[in-house]
Design a protein around this motif. Sequence first.
Motif, PDB file in Angstrom:
ATOM      1  N   SER A  58       0.813  -1.221   0.000  1.00 42.35           N
ATOM      2  CA  SER A  58       0.000   0.000   0.000  1.00 42.35           C
ATOM      3  C   SER A  58       0.845   1.269   0.000  1.00 42.35           C
ATOM      4  O   SER A  58       0.301   2.367  -0.002  1.00 42.35           O
ATOM      5  CB  SER A  58      -0.916   0.016   1.239  1.00 42.35           C
ATOM      6  N   HIS A  59       2.154   1.126   0.019  1.00 41.87           N
ATOM      7  CA  HIS A  59       3.070   2.267   0.100  1.00 41.87           C
ATOM      8  C   HIS A  59       2.764   3.285  -0.987  1.00 41.87           C
ATOM      9  O   HIS A  59       2.672   2.956  -2.160  1.00 41.87           O
ATOM     10  CB  HIS A  59       4.504   1.767  -0.029  1.00 41.87           C
ATOM     11  N   ALA A  60       2.646   4.545  -0.589  1.00 43.89           N
ATOM     12  CA  ALA A  60       2.276   5.611  -1.510  1.00 43.89           C
ATOM     13  C   ALA A  60       3.387   6.627  -1.712  1.00 43.89           C
ATOM     14  O   ALA A  60       3.152   7.791  -1.952  1.00 43.89           O
ATOM     15  CB  ALA A  60       1.019   6.328  -0.987  1.00 43.89           C
ATOM     16  N   GLY A  61       4.627   6.194  -1.604  1.00 39.93           N
ATOM     17  CA  GLY A  61       5.749   7.106  -1.775  1.00 39.93           C
ATOM     18  C   GLY A  61       6.105   7.325  -3.234  1.00 39.93           C
ATOM     19  O   GLY A  61       5.488   6.786  -4.139  1.00 39.93           O
TER      20      GLY A  61
ATOM     21  N   THR B 286      -4.811   6.514   4.944  1.00 41.66           N
ATOM     22  CA  THR B 286      -5.655   5.694   5.815  1.00 41.66           C
ATOM     23  C   THR B 286      -7.120   6.085   5.697  1.00 41.66           C
ATOM     24  O   THR B 286      -7.480   7.225   5.951  1.00 41.66           O
ATOM     25  CB  THR B 286      -5.216   5.864   7.278  1.00 41.66           C
ATOM     26  N   PRO B 287      -7.983   5.153   5.325  1.00 34.67           N
ATOM     27  CA  PRO B 287      -9.419   5.449   5.244  1.00 34.67           C
ATOM     28  C   PRO B 287     -10.031   5.548   6.634  1.00 34.67           C
ATOM     29  O   PRO B 287      -9.419   5.171   7.631  1.00 34.67           O
ATOM     30  CB  PRO B 287      -9.991   4.234   4.502  1.00 34.67           C
ATOM     31  N   SER B 288     -11.272   6.012   6.676  1.00 35.18           N
ATOM     32  CA  SER B 288     -11.984   6.020   7.953  1.00 35.18           C
ATOM     33  C   SER B 288     -12.400   4.591   8.286  1.00 35.18           C
ATOM     34  O   SER B 288     -12.713   3.786   7.404  1.00 35.18           O
ATOM     35  CB  SER B 288     -13.223   6.913   7.883  1.00 35.18           C
ATOM     36  N   GLN B 289     -12.407   4.277   9.571  1.00 34.24           N
ATOM     37  CA  GLN B 289     -12.789   2.926   9.966  1.00 34.24           C
ATOM     38  C   GLN B 289     -14.257   2.650   9.675  1.00 34.24           C
ATOM     39  O   GLN B 289     -14.626   1.514   9.371  1.00 34.24           O
ATOM     40  CB  GLN B 289     -12.480   2.720  11.442  1.00 34.24           C
TER      41      GLN B 289
ATOM     42  N   ALA C 240     -10.591   4.339  -1.666  1.00 28.39           N
ATOM     43  CA  ALA C 240     -10.450   4.270  -3.124  1.00 28.39           C
ATOM     44  C   ALA C 240      -8.992   4.196  -3.542  1.00 28.39           C
ATOM     45  O   ALA C 240      -8.599   3.377  -4.388  1.00 28.39           O
ATOM     46  CB  ALA C 240     -11.120   5.494  -3.756  1.00 28.39           C
ATOM     47  N   PHE C 241      -8.171   5.029  -2.933  1.00 35.77           N
ATOM     48  CA  PHE C 241      -6.758   5.059  -3.301  1.00 35.77           C
ATOM     49  C   PHE C 241      -6.084   3.727  -2.980  1.00 35.77           C
ATOM     50  O   PHE C 241      -5.344   3.169  -3.790  1.00 35.77           O
ATOM     51  CB  PHE C 241      -6.037   6.194  -2.575  1.00 35.77           C
ATOM     52  N   ASN C 242      -6.334   3.208  -1.772  1.00 37.96           N
ATOM     53  CA  ASN C 242      -5.684   1.967  -1.362  1.00 37.96           C
ATOM     54  C   ASN C 242      -6.033   0.803  -2.276  1.00 37.96           C
ATOM     55  O   ASN C 242      -5.174  -0.020  -2.604  1.00 37.96           O
ATOM     56  CB  ASN C 242      -6.061   1.623   0.086  1.00 37.96           C
TER      57      ASN C 242
ATOM     58  N   PHE D  60      -9.252  11.824  -6.931  1.00 38.74           N
ATOM     59  CA  PHE D  60      -7.801  11.805  -6.800  1.00 38.74           C
ATOM     60  C   PHE D  60      -7.160  13.168  -7.055  1.00 38.74           C
ATOM     61  O   PHE D  60      -5.939  13.283  -7.054  1.00 38.74           O
ATOM     62  CB  PHE D  60      -7.190  10.762  -7.740  1.00 38.74           C
ATOM     63  N   SER D  61      -7.958  14.197  -7.240  1.00 34.44           N
ATOM     64  CA  SER D  61      -7.412  15.523  -7.547  1.00 34.44           C
ATOM     65  C   SER D  61      -6.791  16.203  -6.329  1.00 34.44           C
ATOM     66  O   SER D  61      -6.147  17.244  -6.469  1.00 34.44           O
ATOM     67  CB  SER D  61      -8.495  16.419  -8.151  1.00 34.44           C
TER      68      SER D  61
END
Length: 423
Positions: free
Chosen positions: A66-69, A220-223, A253-255, A339-340
């Motif tokens: 899931s790394h977003a670097g 991190t999404p909301s739980q 969505a991103f994850n 994603f904007s």
Amino acid sequence: MPTHPAHGRTYPASTAPGQSSVAMIARQAIVNGQQVVVGYELFNRSRTEAAHTAASDVILIFNALSHAGTEELVGKKLIFVNCTHESLSGGHLELLDPDKVVLEIPPLGHAASEEVAARLPILTGLRDRGFHLAFNHTVLQSTYAPWLPLADYIKLDLSVLAADQLAVLISYAGRHSQAELIAEKVETAQQYDMVSTQGVQLFQGYWFARPALVEAKLLTPSQSAIIQLINLVRQQASTDEIEEVLKKDAGLAFNLMRLINSAGFGMNREITSFRQAVMLMGLKKLFRWAALLLTASRTRGAPSSVGQTAVVRGRLMELLALETLPPDEADQAFVVGIFSLLDVMLSIPMESAIGLLNVPEASAAALLRREGFLGDLLNLAEACESSDDAVFHRAAGTLHLTSQQINLAHLQALAWADQLTED
């Protein structure tokens, strides 16, 4: 108030970093005789305790995927991951492309032939599924003979094995297994020369590369959104219902898009819509993923205001696109909208952020340069938020939309996004 780095809008200081968090992962290269990297061993450096557990194994793999670097942790190289025997039966392994992963199997700590036999079916099953298995030199002991045919790699620790022991083990492994040997903890040229002249062809240690620490950035999404997704999947809800939840949380969505397009997931095609992702992943894997996401989640409550803005923006753009486009094409308008604000949420440049997602060229052009139909829609959505009348009327005229159409769509988008916190 901090300013959106690309377009000059402002957000409250407490929400600019939004939903991002950081996990510390170290990676150490494993190289061949030509010093070409063939893989990386990953280490969890976020743990406060020394002992690693089944739970820490799971989180390490999840965070790596899931790394977003701005750079891939492992790219297309092999991933070597330390395991506990408890984690080997975990559902998280179903999310991985087995061909990319080497599971490092620990010894049992005591020579019990009954336990060796008891663990054999699990190890055989993993190998049958396509995972590569690595063991340390103890697998060459007679007690572990049932495991030896399963070994793709055997690691020889130069910090604990004397030169005469190494020679015996290398010779024995060459005669009795098909495994590739890896000399680890190689710290001097003399050690390298000693093992390479005896036929070892893979190496790991300070002589070649020290472990490099990577701040694995996570969104991190909301739980509440994750729990809602889990409940829908358990109820075997429709693709439409599941897609709806994904669209209502930017982190969720991103994850999903990040995972399904990662090298570790093993897809042969780029996935560009949430519907595609849900259908290709399937309910079983989606449930595993959501459960892991909940385990890894560190936030509570509703999404940040930046994430909420992104959700509203995506829905607004989708509704406006539906005025002229079929639903599958309008979905890309939603993707662009949600994603904007990734650059804000991840605190990295937009070009780096969208590079993590393999978005289509038209979407990238809209996000980076506000070009094309999607770019015009994004300009319009931003104008609705900032009450910029000049941009609003210019974009509306370009898109041939009336103020009434836009205002109605905006109200619908706000109401749609609000349902997440009400559910």
